[in-house]
Design a protein around this motif. Structure first.
Motif, PDB file in Angstrom:
ATOM      1  N   UNK E   4       0.800  -1.228   0.000  1.00 30.80           N
ATOM      2  CA  UNK E   4       0.000   0.000   0.000  1.00 30.80           C
ATOM      3  C   UNK E   4       0.830   1.274   0.000  1.00 30.80           C
ATOM      4  N   UNK E   5       1.923   1.213   0.769  1.00 26.05           N
ATOM      5  CA  UNK E   5       2.733   2.433   0.864  1.00 26.05           C
ATOM      6  C   UNK E   5       3.926   2.389  -0.079  1.00 26.05           C
ATOM      7  N   UNK E   6       3.879   1.468  -1.051  1.00 21.80           N
ATOM      8  CA  UNK E   6       4.896   1.457  -2.090  1.00 21.80           C
ATOM      9  C   UNK E   6       6.224   0.856  -1.682  1.00 21.80           C
ATOM     10  N   UNK E   7       6.304   0.306  -0.443  1.00 23.94           N
ATOM     11  CA  UNK E   7       7.578  -0.273  -0.009  1.00 23.94           C
ATOM     12  C   UNK E   7       7.873  -1.575  -0.730  1.00 23.94           C
ATOM     13  N   UNK E   8       9.168  -1.917  -0.857  1.00 19.31           N
ATOM     14  CA  UNK E   8       9.554  -3.249  -1.301  1.00 19.31           C
ATOM     15  C   UNK E   8       9.221  -4.252  -0.204  1.00 19.31           C
ATOM     16  N   UNK E   9       9.137  -5.533  -0.588  1.00 19.58           N
ATOM     17  CA  UNK E   9       8.726  -6.570   0.382  1.00 19.58           C
ATOM     18  C   UNK E   9       9.684  -6.636   1.566  1.00 19.58           C
ATOM     19  N   UNK E  10      10.928  -6.208   1.350  1.00 18.85           N
ATOM     20  CA  UNK E  10      11.933  -6.337   2.417  1.00 18.85           C
ATOM     21  C   UNK E  10      12.388  -4.970   2.921  1.00 18.85           C
ATOM     22  N   UNK E  11      11.473  -4.008   2.858  1.00 19.00           N
ATOM     23  CA  UNK E  11      11.849  -2.636   3.203  1.00 19.00           C
ATOM     24  C   UNK E  11      11.172  -2.202   4.506  1.00 19.00           C
ATOM     25  N   UNK E  12      11.967  -1.590   5.384  1.00 19.75           N
ATOM     26  CA  UNK E  12      11.424  -1.037   6.623  1.00 19.75           C
ATOM     27  C   UNK E  12      10.620   0.226   6.327  1.00 19.75           C
ATOM     28  N   UNK E  13       9.717   0.572   7.237  1.00 19.63           N
ATOM     29  CA  UNK E  13       9.113   1.897   7.189  1.00 19.63           C
ATOM     30  C   UNK E  13      10.165   2.932   7.597  1.00 19.63           C
ATOM     31  N   UNK E 170       2.569 -13.907   0.635  1.00 13.93           N
ATOM     32  CA  UNK E 170       3.852 -13.270   0.342  1.00 13.93           C
ATOM     33  C   UNK E 170       4.499 -12.836   1.660  1.00 13.93           C
ATOM     34  N   UNK E 171       5.777 -13.126   1.788  1.00 16.08           N
ATOM     35  CA  UNK E 171       6.502 -12.728   3.000  1.00 16.08           C
ATOM     36  C   UNK E 171       6.899 -11.262   2.893  1.00 16.08           C
ATOM     37  N   UNK E 172       6.583 -10.487   3.915  1.00 15.96           N
ATOM     38  CA  UNK E 172       6.837  -9.046   3.927  1.00 15.96           C
ATOM     39  C   UNK E 172       7.514  -8.642   5.233  1.00 15.96           C
ATOM     40  N   UNK E 177      -0.167  -1.674  10.374  1.00 11.67           N
ATOM     41  CA  UNK E 177      -1.412  -2.250  10.888  1.00 11.67           C
ATOM     42  C   UNK E 177      -2.317  -2.795   9.790  1.00 11.67           C
ATOM     43  N   UNK E 178      -2.423  -2.065   8.688  1.00 10.82           N
ATOM     44  CA  UNK E 178      -3.357  -2.491   7.633  1.00 10.82           C
ATOM     45  C   UNK E 178      -2.903  -3.804   7.000  1.00 10.82           C
ATOM     46  N   UNK E 179      -1.607  -4.097   7.054  1.00  7.83           N
ATOM     47  CA  UNK E 179      -1.108  -5.395   6.602  1.00  7.83           C
ATOM     48  C   UNK E 179      -1.238  -6.439   7.713  1.00  7.83           C
ATOM     49  N   UNK E 180      -0.844  -6.034   8.892  1.00  8.99           N
ATOM     50  CA  UNK E 180      -0.814  -6.935  10.037  1.00  8.99           C
ATOM     51  C   UNK E 180      -2.193  -7.520  10.306  1.00  8.99           C
TER      52      UNK E 180
END
Lengths: 237, 237, 237, 237, 237, 237
Positions: E4-13, E170-172, E177-180
């Motif tokens: 949703x926020x455009x991050x890569x699957x292995x990217x921190x906020x 998919x592993x992220x 919260x919206x993912x969790x």
């Protein structure tokens, strides 16, 4: 009147006592009176509460029902943040009864806490707690003697407890739940091995009762307590 | 044995009952038994707890000591976050006793809560709570009748309570604190106006007791209860 | 505006102070302000809380309503497991007020706890607790002097409390409940015998108020406090 | 007398208000008054407590200190199982103050709870809670209007709070902790934008105070509240 | 899958760490991980709990949500009189994790309590508490060294925590919260600076998971923890 | 390394499962894993908590130690007025594990509460609670099917739990207390009958651990869980 389980009016339910049911407590037993099942554990600690005179000991009891000991599940005390008032009443009775069994000056500065946890309740849990609690207490005292922590056994009396009640105007010994729940009068009696009374609690639940009826119930209890005494002696031999 | 206050072995302390001591409660009295002083207030609410059958009422009691009712100040329950176990035991006794006085079906869907607050405690607070609580309860029931909230008075029995005990191997009626604190046996007895037993609680504090001694204590209580009954009738006339 | 009970706008309700209402507390009184009735008991203990400097004493207060002190029965704090926030607020006010009356260094290592239990509440219970609490406190201090436990009387000021309020835009002294419940402004004022302020709490319940109105309310309270002071002196003479 | 931080006797500490500090609350701000730092969050719920009349709303407040808001770490309320009495007193003050700002009938059946959590405490946290709480409350009300949940803005008054005190016999505005801890008199004053009083609490901590001194403190507070009002308007524009 | 926020699957906020956010705690920081915001304060006390061996120290943690940290307001623990079970679980995890960072024998007889108070919660609050809590703890330890209260820095490892999860198979890394809230599997991993595991907690919320999936999640966490470690070093330099 | 009780590194303690140990619960068993002894009772109620969607059911667990389950007597939760944080953590784990075993939509609007009461604790009580709790849960579900209360059996997976740990740098299955108390790493693993993971909790108590070590521990648990599954099938056949 025919009792549902075919017992005579003055007959106890089958009693089974398994000593040392758990291994960490200084004394323990599982007592079964019919379908009532109470785990009694005596724990010894080398300190006494502030109100106890120096050099003497203390005996106390705690009583609790497991949540599914009964027909309906009940919430744990901790989820209601209050000790069940019924448990408070009962553990005071059990504590006084077991304290009467012990010479506290011989016990030295030890506290023995007898935990009575009801795994299954089918009537008579408080008196089963007294009877089974005494066994746990005796085993713990014996251990104190064996370890040399006390000079002589502080037990001065055997203590047993049993209930009797009036159901359909008939006095009956050792009510099970299906009898207890419709009893008119309910009486609990704790005695020592001389047949003397230590605790007596009678309640007119459906109606009041006469002094004569009360005496009859105590006599029934005396008979039951004599049999329980015999079983205690066997379990502790 | 001479009693400290010169009473005969079977004599009550002076009793004083002030009805309507407070004005908001549907019924109230201040009962004084010697230096014991209990404020009893009956409150009527138009709802019943979940366990009560539709159309019938409920009677319950609460008991508490003010912090400085006794020789030593005691902490309030709320500061320890737990109801005193002694209070829990006593309010169950008082509640059962007062409930026995009432025909709950005649009471309709009302709950009467009788608050017994000990302003000063000098022995016998639980039985004073029963005796005074009954007066508060009766006044509240009378008011319900007067207001047309119930068709007929739901009181079916007078209820009084008194204690007796064995001190220095002598049976005495109505122990004050200085006697109670060294009693060997303590027995509380709640009776109706027919002299029938509603609640009976005997405890061997210093020693066990025989059935004969127990009967003697009940007979002393019966005498005390007859006098308390007379005083109740006078207070309620 | 005519007051319901015919009082003048600056007139107190009838005050009655019964000292030594209970006998175990080191000092006690029952204070009645109209239908408000508070039992105040001062208890002395020979220890102080940890935050108190060595050699000095402490004065504190507890405040509680009996369940049926009011028009409706309220649950006991212990059955809700929390001190009523209103009681918490009030007992802090009473404690600060009474502490101001005492030279804590003269008190030595004693704690005096003043329990204010409202038997009946008809407005002004917190200020009645201050006025009556001071009497209980004074009696306890006098006893400490008599017993030689303190060298000189630690009381340094008389302390009285009273409320005033604005009802229908009129300033009135000493509101009873039927006035208080529709007051626009409510102000409590605790003073010493010099007419100086110790505690002041004003609340705009229905509307805000001007500095001029606030002063008028304080002046009314000053008048009431002067009369209460006279009654305190009489009760303690 | 020179103030430690060089302020004039009638000068506020630097104030910083950050609106919308958190994003889920319907209204929020972080208010900093010198080193005092309070997070104020207003939450709207579509229900009202039982005591509120149908069709009208309710405003309430909760106040708490984070454990390390102060020089010493304090235990959390939950670990002591009781709401700090000081917090109970303060949140009642904040709740009354903010309720006075709102026309509850215009609010409809909504409850707005304003949580005031002190992140850092250096004196004046209760009045900072009022001032910051009003901003959170206003933002929440504005949102209700924007969403069409209420017809018109229910805010009827601005509300600000500030303290003043007497230190070394000098009246000072807006005490910081190092002044507050040795103040002889401490007075909190909540006002509306007309300079009328909503809440007033004065305490003689070290000594009593005269009516003249009290008026002087209120006048200092009035000056402080005028400045806080200007800052509120700026934050809410 | 696009996040949703455009991050890569292995990217921190985005992470922001503000050290010394409050001034009284011996160490503190505000850590922000996206919209999650946790205030971490380390408090040093010169005493240890009874179970700790003489001469050694103790590290513990407390965790709590402010009432409006989330989308819905939640009641405070104290108003329910029980610590949230979720908080109990989390603070045990945080405490164990931070304790692992410290050589308790080097700490001497000090207790460091790390309070983690969530000002805003948007997923990952427990691991943010570990990462931010470590910074507060380190600052407090540094201060102990500077003050000479301990001989050498008791920190033996850096400690960071992060979560990963499986969403739509998919592993992220680092779920918000919206993912969790719709994750099938959720795994928290606390590591030291060597990439070794200190705490691992995996839960199959929507479905069970294989050992291979579990390893993949741990590897994602390892990557996240390496980046958090770099940020910690920068904040503490 | 030789294990104290002679077991191989990958060997479970002797397991004994007694189904229907008590008679009122809809499903129950006593599970013994070596000296660890847990009574598991499943209770069915025809209502669900508020957060559960209409038409679906709920499964939850409670966990508690009897006071003398361990080497030392511990106080009851109720006497400390707080649920043990350790119990809170464990019952959340057990609840999640058992919930994963059930298709809640098939369960209909029933709540099944699984009470796990530890009669004796010698390590591995939380995983024994999962394994035994599943049996109680299955028996209760079977009864619901037999009574026609649910259309088809809502169990979708078997669920077992076991622990493994690293002691003296050696990975061992199913630690007993004497091993557990000196373990460097402790890992609990709950699996279904396909060997997939439902819950995984690893803690570096004495030291951190590598991903390789973690995998080894999970493999040991997988072996143990396969054997427990076989025993569950036998008990439920």
């Amino acid at each position: 009147m025919m009792r549902q389980d075919g017992r005579a009016f003055d007959e106890l339910r089958p009693i089974k006592i398994t000593t040392d049911f758990v291994k960490f407590a200084e004394g323990s037993c599982l007592i079964q009176c019919g379908d009532t099942m109470v785990l009694c554990c005596a724990s010894v600690e080398e300190r006494t509460p502030p109100h106890v005179a120096e050099g003497t000991g203390w005996v106390t009891a705690e009583y609790s029902m497991l949540p599914r000991a009964n027909r309906e599940r009940s919430k744990r005390d901790i989820s209601k943040l209050k000790l069940s008032p019924r448990s408070a009443e009962i553990q005071r009775l059990v504590g006084r009864s077991l304290r009467a069994a012990v010479d506290l000056t011989k016990l030295g500065e030890h506290t023995i806490t007898v935990d009575c946890d009801v795994l299954q309740g089918d009537g008579g849990t408080r008196t089963a707690s007294v009877t089974g609690g005494f066994i746990a207490l005796s085993l713990a005292c014996r251990k104190l003697v064996e370890e040399g922590a006390v000079a002589s056994n502080p037990i001065r009396h055997f203590v047993t407890g049993v209930s009797a009640g009036i159901v359909d105007d008939t006095a009956l010994l050792d009510l099970r739940y299906s009898e207890d729940s419709r009893a008119q009068v309910d009486l609990n009696c704790v005695m020592n091995e001389l047949g003397e009374i230590i605790e007596l609690q009678g309640t007119g639940e459906g109606r009041s009762f006469t002094l004569a009826e009360q005496q009859e119930l105590v006599r029934l209890c005396a008979k039951g307590n004599r049999e329980l005494l015999r079983l205690q002696r066997a379990a502790l031999k």
